[in-house]
Scaffold this motif. Structure first.
Motif, mmCIF file in Angstrom:
data_model
loop_
_atom_site.group_PDB
_atom_site.id
_atom_site.type_symbol
_atom_site.label_atom_id
_atom_site.label_comp_id
_atom_site.label_asym_id
_atom_site.label_seq_id
_atom_site.Cartn_x
_atom_site.Cartn_y
_atom_site.Cartn_z
ATOM 1 N N TYR A 127 138.132 -22.743 -45.373
ATOM 2 C CA TYR A 127 139.546 -23.085 -45.149
ATOM 3 C C TYR A 127 140.494 -21.982 -45.601
ATOM 4 N N MET A 128 140.103 -21.212 -46.629
ATOM 5 C CA MET A 128 141.019 -20.297 -47.294
ATOM 6 C C MET A 128 141.674 -19.316 -46.341
ATOM 7 N N ASN A 129 140.901 -18.587 -45.544
ATOM 8 C CA ASN A 129 141.470 -17.572 -44.663
ATOM 9 C C ASN A 129 142.318 -18.181 -43.562
ATOM 10 N N VAL A 130 141.920 -19.358 -43.084
ATOM 11 C CA VAL A 130 142.705 -20.031 -42.052
ATOM 12 C C VAL A 130 144.057 -20.440 -42.627
ATOM 13 N N TRP A 131 144.042 -21.010 -43.823
ATOM 14 C CA TRP A 131 145.292 -21.406 -44.480
ATOM 15 C C TRP A 131 146.208 -20.206 -44.685
ATOM 16 N N TRP A 132 145.628 -19.097 -45.178
ATOM 17 C CA TRP A 132 146.443 -17.915 -45.482
ATOM 18 C C TRP A 132 147.073 -17.356 -44.211
ATOM 19 N N MET A 133 146.293 -17.274 -43.139
ATOM 20 C CA MET A 133 146.832 -16.747 -41.890
ATOM 21 C C MET A 133 147.908 -17.677 -41.339
ATOM 22 N N LYS A 134 147.699 -18.986 -41.480
ATOM 23 C CA LYS A 134 148.690 -19.940 -40.967
ATOM 24 C C LYS A 134 150.003 -19.819 -41.735
ATOM 25 N N GLN A 135 149.947 -19.476 -43.031
ATOM 26 C CA GLN A 135 151.169 -19.302 -43.807
ATOM 27 C C GLN A 135 151.848 -17.981 -43.477
ATOM 28 N N ALA A 136 151.049 -16.921 -43.326
ATOM 29 C CA ALA A 136 151.611 -15.570 -43.249
ATOM 30 C C ALA A 136 151.951 -15.135 -41.830
ATOM 31 N N VAL A 137 151.065 -15.405 -40.873
ATOM 32 C CA VAL A 137 151.290 -14.993 -39.477
ATOM 33 C C VAL A 137 150.982 -16.200 -38.587
ATOM 34 N N PRO A 138 151.824 -17.227 -38.631
ATOM 35 C CA PRO A 138 151.500 -18.479 -37.936
ATOM 36 C C PRO A 138 151.340 -18.328 -36.427
ATOM 37 N N ALA A 139 152.094 -17.429 -35.806
ATOM 38 C CA ALA A 139 151.982 -17.278 -34.353
ATOM 39 C C ALA A 139 150.580 -16.807 -33.957
ATOM 40 N N PHE A 140 150.019 -15.872 -34.726
ATOM 41 C CA PHE A 140 148.666 -15.404 -34.431
ATOM 42 C C PHE A 140 147.646 -16.510 -34.682
ATOM 43 N N ALA A 141 147.794 -17.239 -35.792
ATOM 44 C CA ALA A 141 146.867 -18.331 -36.079
ATOM 45 C C ALA A 141 146.908 -19.374 -34.969
ATOM 46 N N ASP A 142 148.099 -19.732 -34.504
ATOM 47 C CA ASP A 142 148.212 -20.739 -33.447
ATOM 48 C C ASP A 142 147.611 -20.233 -32.137
ATOM 49 N N ALA A 143 147.759 -18.942 -31.857
ATOM 50 C CA ALA A 143 147.162 -18.385 -30.647
ATOM 51 C C ALA A 143 145.640 -18.475 -30.704
ATOM 52 N N CYS A 144 145.078 -18.224 -31.883
ATOM 53 C CA CYS A 144 143.620 -18.351 -32.050
ATOM 54 C C CYS A 144 143.178 -19.808 -31.908
ATOM 55 N N PHE A 145 143.995 -20.729 -32.395
ATOM 56 C CA PHE A 145 143.658 -22.149 -32.310
ATOM 57 C C PHE A 145 143.559 -22.626 -30.853
ATOM 58 N N GLU A 146 144.231 -21.945 -29.926
ATOM 59 C CA GLU A 146 144.177 -22.364 -28.526
ATOM 60 C C GLU A 146 142.748 -22.342 -28.001
ATOM 61 N N SER A 147 141.933 -21.439 -28.541
ATOM 62 C CA SER A 147 140.521 -21.372 -28.148
ATOM 63 C C SER A 147 139.615 -22.130 -29.113
ATOM 64 N N ALA A 148 140.212 -22.756 -30.103
ATOM 65 C CA ALA A 148 139.423 -23.419 -31.151
ATOM 66 C C ALA A 148 140.036 -24.772 -31.509
ATOM 67 N N PRO A 149 140.043 -25.717 -30.571
ATOM 68 C CA PRO A 149 140.684 -27.010 -30.851
ATOM 69 C C PRO A 149 139.996 -27.812 -31.944
ATOM 70 N N LEU A 150 138.684 -27.705 -32.058
ATOM 71 C CA LEU A 150 137.977 -28.432 -33.110
ATOM 72 C C LEU A 150 138.344 -27.868 -34.480
ATOM 73 N N THR A 151 138.497 -26.555 -34.545
ATOM 74 C CA THR A 151 138.872 -25.921 -35.807
ATOM 75 C C THR A 151 140.309 -26.268 -36.173
ATOM 76 N N ARG A 152 141.202 -26.323 -35.184
ATOM 77 C CA ARG A 152 142.577 -26.745 -35.466
ATOM 78 C C ARG A 152 142.590 -28.158 -36.055
ATOM 79 N N ALA A 153 141.817 -29.075 -35.456
ATOM 80 C CA ALA A 153 141.780 -30.449 -35.961
ATOM 81 C C ALA A 153 141.176 -30.498 -37.358
ATOM 82 N N TRP A 154 140.119 -29.703 -37.592
ATOM 83 C CA TRP A 154 139.494 -29.625 -38.925
ATOM 84 C C TRP A 154 140.495 -29.112 -39.953
ATOM 85 N N TYR A 155 141.211 -28.044 -39.597
ATOM 86 C CA TYR A 155 142.218 -27.490 -40.508
ATOM 87 C C TYR A 155 143.292 -28.520 -40.805
ATOM 88 N N ASP A 156 143.770 -29.220 -39.795
ATOM 89 C CA ASP A 156 144.826 -30.219 -40.001
ATOM 90 C C ASP A 156 144.346 -31.350 -40.904
#
Length: 315
Positions: free
Chosen positions: A189-218
């Motif tokens: 979770y750590m790196n996903v959390w950090w990227m979501k805080q620091a560069v959220p647009a990039f994290a969200d773009a990556c989540f578009e290809s990773a819906p299961l990971t987005r749900a897991w993170y949420d």
């Protein structure tokens, strides 16, 4: 009110490693107090507790001081086994995942994040991190490699997606190992959390290809725990001074270097921030080393380090 029995977390809000501990405390629904430490040196009320170790987070319970997330998470699981995060049948796996998440994935996170925000980083922070790492904090270099590191970061994120897809196919998929969260999830979770805080647009773009990971993170982000009490660093030092370290067997086990209790030794991380902490060896085994230190500020304390990732030598 915080006392010698209180879990005290020395941290600062933007620390990705502190977020591992904060998530663990939420998952276990543990009450704790927090001390907001500076993100850069000096840290005048932390050093008397750690003996020189300057990295964040640090956990304190009375006069016992735990340095590095590895030993912090291990201690929280031993002291507070409910709800268990060291899942049965997966012993050792979390530490292996931690080595991956804290190593190559973290380094790609650093390049992406500071390649994006590096121009706005204060000079004092840059100088502090150069002193900590022993090498230049090269913002221009990180900006140059950021496109390639974005590729690397997304590739590592997609390994989580692959794992979650496999678990879902086997009837699970809520978390990386099974239907309940564990330390494998905390480390990933750590790196996903950090990227979501620091560069959220990039994290969200990556989540578009990773819906299961987005749900897991949420799911992990939305875990509710107890609201921490905030105390000052001076109060934390006073708590340590008025407490006594927890009793522990003065012993060493199958020591490759032949250490014995009572020897004067020094401990430091094996990667960066090598500020050697000296003290009297109390206990050492394959996973932990404990030093006893006496200082005017905190009196007698025990400082705990993990064995993996830390060097031990005779002082």
């Amino acid at each position: 009110m915080a006392d010698a029995r209180t879990i005290i977390l020395h941290e600062y809000p933007a620390s990705p490693y502190a977020e591992k501990v904060r998530l663990t405390l939420r998952l276990k629904n543990l009450a704790y107090a927090r001390v907001e430490q500076p993100s850069i040196m000096p840290k005048p009320d932390l050093i008397p507790l750690t003996g020189g170790y300057r990295r964040i987070p640090v956990l304190q319970i009375g006069a016992d001081i735990y340095c590095d997330t590895a030993i912090i998470l291990r201690e929280l699981e031993v002291r507070y086994p409910m709800a268990a995060l060291k899942l049965s049948g997966h012993e050792g796996l979390a530490q292996m995942v931690a080595g991956w998440a804290d190593g190559r994935w973290f380094q790609s996170s650093v390049a992406v994040i500071f390649g994006e925000i590096g121009d706005n980083v204060p000079e004092a922070f840059i100088k502090d991190r150069e002193q900590l790492s022993g090498r230049p904090f090269n913002v221009a270099g990180m900006k140059a490699v950021a496109p390639m590191m974005r590729d690397q970061w997304r590739a590592r994120l997609m390994l989580l997606e692959e794992r979650l897809a496999g678990a879902k196919g086997a009837g699970g998929g809520l978390y990386l190992i099974g239907p309940k969260p564990g330390f494998v999830d905390v480390h990933a979770y750590m790196n996903v959390w950090w990227m979501k805080q620091a560069v959220p647009a990039f994290a969200d773009a990556c989540f578009e290809s990773a819906p299961l990971t987005r749900a897991w993170y949420d799911r992990l982000r939305e875990v509710e725990g107890q609201e921490p009490e905030t105390i000052t660093s001076a109060q934390a030092v006073e708590i340590a001074r008025d407490a006594a370290p927890r009793l522990v067997a003065a012993t060493t086990r199958n020591e490759p270097q032949g250490f014995a209790p009572g020897e004067h030794v020094a401990v430091a991380p094996d990667d960066y921030g090598q500020d050697w902490v000296e003290g009297e060896l109390v206990h050492a085994d394959s996973q932990r080393v404990i030093l006893q230190r006496v200082s005017p500020e905190a009196d007698t304390i025990h400082v705990h380090f993990p064995r993996a990732g830390f060097l031990v030598r005779r002082a």
